[in-house]
Design a protein around this motif. Structure first.
Motif, mmCIF file in Angstrom:
data_model
loop_
_atom_site.group_PDB
_atom_site.id
_atom_site.type_symbol
_atom_site.label_atom_id
_atom_site.label_comp_id
_atom_site.label_asym_id
_atom_site.label_seq_id
_atom_site.Cartn_x
_atom_site.Cartn_y
_atom_site.Cartn_z
ATOM 1 N N LEU A 131 44.291 56.736 70.302
ATOM 2 C CA LEU A 131 45.744 56.708 70.405
ATOM 3 C C LEU A 131 46.309 55.487 69.684
ATOM 4 N N TYR A 132 47.279 55.722 68.816
ATOM 5 C CA TYR A 132 47.976 54.634 68.146
ATOM 6 C C TYR A 132 49.330 54.446 68.833
ATOM 7 N N VAL A 133 49.510 53.290 69.423
ATOM 8 C CA VAL A 133 50.763 52.993 70.115
ATOM 9 C C VAL A 133 51.756 52.440 69.094
ATOM 10 N N ILE A 134 52.836 53.148 68.891
ATOM 11 C CA ILE A 134 53.795 52.763 67.855
ATOM 12 C C ILE A 134 55.030 52.132 68.492
ATOM 13 N N ASP A 135 55.666 51.221 67.752
ATOM 14 C CA ASP A 135 56.874 50.588 68.270
ATOM 15 C C ASP A 135 58.084 51.485 68.026
ATOM 16 N N GLY A 136 59.243 51.053 68.534
ATOM 17 C CA GLY A 136 60.430 51.888 68.453
ATOM 18 C C GLY A 136 60.880 52.181 67.036
ATOM 19 N N ALA A 137 60.802 51.187 66.157
ATOM 20 C CA ALA A 137 61.221 51.397 64.770
ATOM 21 C C ALA A 137 60.322 52.415 64.076
ATOM 22 N N GLU A 138 59.023 52.333 64.346
ATOM 23 C CA GLU A 138 58.097 53.289 63.737
ATOM 24 C C GLU A 138 58.319 54.685 64.307
ATOM 25 N N GLU A 139 58.628 54.770 65.577
ATOM 26 C CA GLU A 139 58.938 56.061 66.184
ATOM 27 C C GLU A 139 60.168 56.681 65.518
#
Length: 516
Positions: A131-139
């Protein structure tokens, strides 16, 4: 008819050589994507035309990972258990389907929870999924790329609401611009202390901050996410809208305000009965509606469109080379369908050039629908003759095709219906006819009758056995036949040529050319 796929040399643009079988496209076949959100966990397996992939497999589990996080700071224990069970299943499904390593991302709940890293490690240990946890900007960026998968060259503001966050991203000319994230998710709003008054204050302050960051955004607003789709379903039910396809569904600000009032007046059971929205989703709809009302009020978009494409499609788009991204998703999907299902792949292009004289002054948006109809004109040949016309209509209006407005779906479906039938009375078109104008109905009929004629003449790529000439001022439609093609122009073909001329309000004229 030579049966050769794409017999003409390569040409740039959306009508160029198909790319679904290129090495770059083959590398994107059977791609599996997992999205671990705050409310749901989903596996999607894409297959088919790489630029406009079909949903080969699509499964969602409403886990509620982010429920209660406002109080505990941890992932919901029951949601965590259910999410892990779902991911175990998805890992086995993906292996059976031959997707290769899954592309898996986790969003707001996992990135904000104190036990998020522990959950990620457990998933890897128990399932093999990284699982890659992405930040809000990347989302936000990935969601915007998902919108671009369906709308190349789109411009406007993408608004993606998950369970615990809401992201905004600018898109212009096929590129993603500024991206911002907020905590305006319905799970968080539901747990907020202070009731409706406190929620409204938080929503207004947060949306104002987002507007200050991005400035005015008066172009199209693209809505991404399950909460927005649920509101769109309720809007459809309230308006009695006849085509239940969420992708490219349009709402005006006035429509949306009326639907938000409708949501406030009805309880969850009534809304679920009206729209078919699941109980888990409809419980969060009132909180999402409060946010959307403020987003529309402050950003004042001129147009609101629902996108079924989002972060999962954005992950696929991320892997596409630029040469694939710029292709028209509709045309690529139709090319793939022709290659897979038509009796003689490649005939669609030949037909397109035969009927092209009818469209010398047509705008590009009409030409792409003409091209699509030519490519799809024979993909339903296996259907029973009594049902081919409606099968074609259903395929165009209900299929998972990107890059099509609802009115364009109906236009394309009607043209293909007339490919096999002279009449549309008593067909399912009657329930959708209000979505296109009388002029568009007439133009779709002309296109269908042109396809109907062309299919009779057994045209070839290397020999011009027949040629259409259209004189709109004189209202004359001429058909020039090579001498060796005259036997093809039997009673049925003659009748179809007269029907096409009649639809154009023209006088039919047939000329036979001598051999040599």
């Amino acid at each position: 008819m030579d049966g050769v796929n794409d017999p003409e040399p390569h040409r740039d643009g959306p009508f160029g050589r198909p790319v679904f079988d290129s090495p770059e496209a083959r590398a994107l076949s059977r791609v599996g994507v997992v999205d671990v959100g705050s409310n749901s966990v989903r596996l999607v397996v894409f297959d088919g035309a790489a630029r406009s992939p079909a949903y080969f497999f699509n499964e969602k589990v409403m886990c509620g990972l982010g429920a209660g996080m406002a109080e505990t700071g941890c992932l919901n224990p029951e949601g965590r258990r259910r999410a892990l069970d779902a991911l175990r299943r998805f890992a086995h499904v993906a292996k059976g389907l031959g997707t290769g390593p899954l592309n898996a991302v986790a969003t707001a709940a996992v990135r904000e929870a104190s036990d998020g890293p522990d959950f990620v490690a457990e998933v890897l240990r128990e399932t093999g999924i990284r699982l890659y946890v992405i930040d809000g900007a990347e989302e936000a960026r990935l969601s915007a790329q998902g919108v671009l998968l369906g709308w190349p060259g789109a411009y406007g503001l993408v608004c993606d609401m998950g369970g615990s966050s809401m992201e905004l991203a600018e898109i212009d000319g096929g590129r993603v611009g500024r991206c911002v994230s907020s905590t305006l998710g319905p799970l968080k709003l539901r747990d907020l202390k202070g009731g409706k008054k406190a929620r409204r204050a938080v929503i207004r302050e947060t949306v104002e901050q987002l507007r200050d960051s991005l400035g005015e955004q008066k172009n199209r607003l693209f809505l991404v996410g399950g909460s927005w789709r649920a509101i769109a379903r309720i809007d459809m039910a309230r308006r009695g809208y006849p085509l239940h396809v969420l992708h490219e569904y349009r709402m005006s600000a006035a429509d949306l305000r009326a639907t938000i009032k409708h949501i406030a007046k009805h309880d969850a059971d009534a809304l679920r009965a009206q729209s078919g929205v699941s109980a888990a989703r409809v419980a969060l709809v009132p909180y999402a509606a409060e946010v959307l009302r403020e987003v529309v009020r402050l950003f004042r978009p001129h147009d609101i469109a629902v996108s079924s494409y989002g972060i999962r499609e954005g992950l696929l788009y991320e892997q596409m080379p630029e040469a694939l991204r710029i292709r028209d998703p509709l045309i690529e999907a139709c090319r793939f369908a022709e290659a897979k299902d038509a009796r003689l792949p490649g005939f669609g292009r030949i037909i397109y050039h035969f009927i092209a004289p009818l469209y010398k002054s047509a705008r590009p948006e009409r030409l792409r629908l003409v091209k699509a109809a030519c490519l799809l004109h024979d993909v339903s040949w296996r259907a029973h003759p009594d049902y081919r016309a409606e099968d074609c209509f259903d395929n165009a209006t209900r299929a998972n095709l990107g890059g099509l407005k609802h009115s364009e779906r109906v236009f394309l479906g009607l043209a293909l219906l007339h490919r096999y039938s002279n009449k549309r009375e008593g067909t399912r078109f009657e329930t959708l006819e209000a979505l296109i104008s009388e002029r568009e109905r007439s133009e779709a009929e002309i296109l269908g009758r042109a396809l109907r004629l062309a299919a009779m003449l057994w045209l070839t790529a290397d020999q011009e056995v027949a040629q259409l000439r259209w004189f709109p001022r004189r209202k004359v439609l001429a058909l020039d036949l090579a001498a060796e093609a005259a036997p093809l122009f039997g009673e049925v073909a003659q009748s179809r040529f007269k029907a096409l001329a009649g639809a154009l309000g023209a006088t039919p004229e047939v000329n036979t050319r001598r051999a040599g």
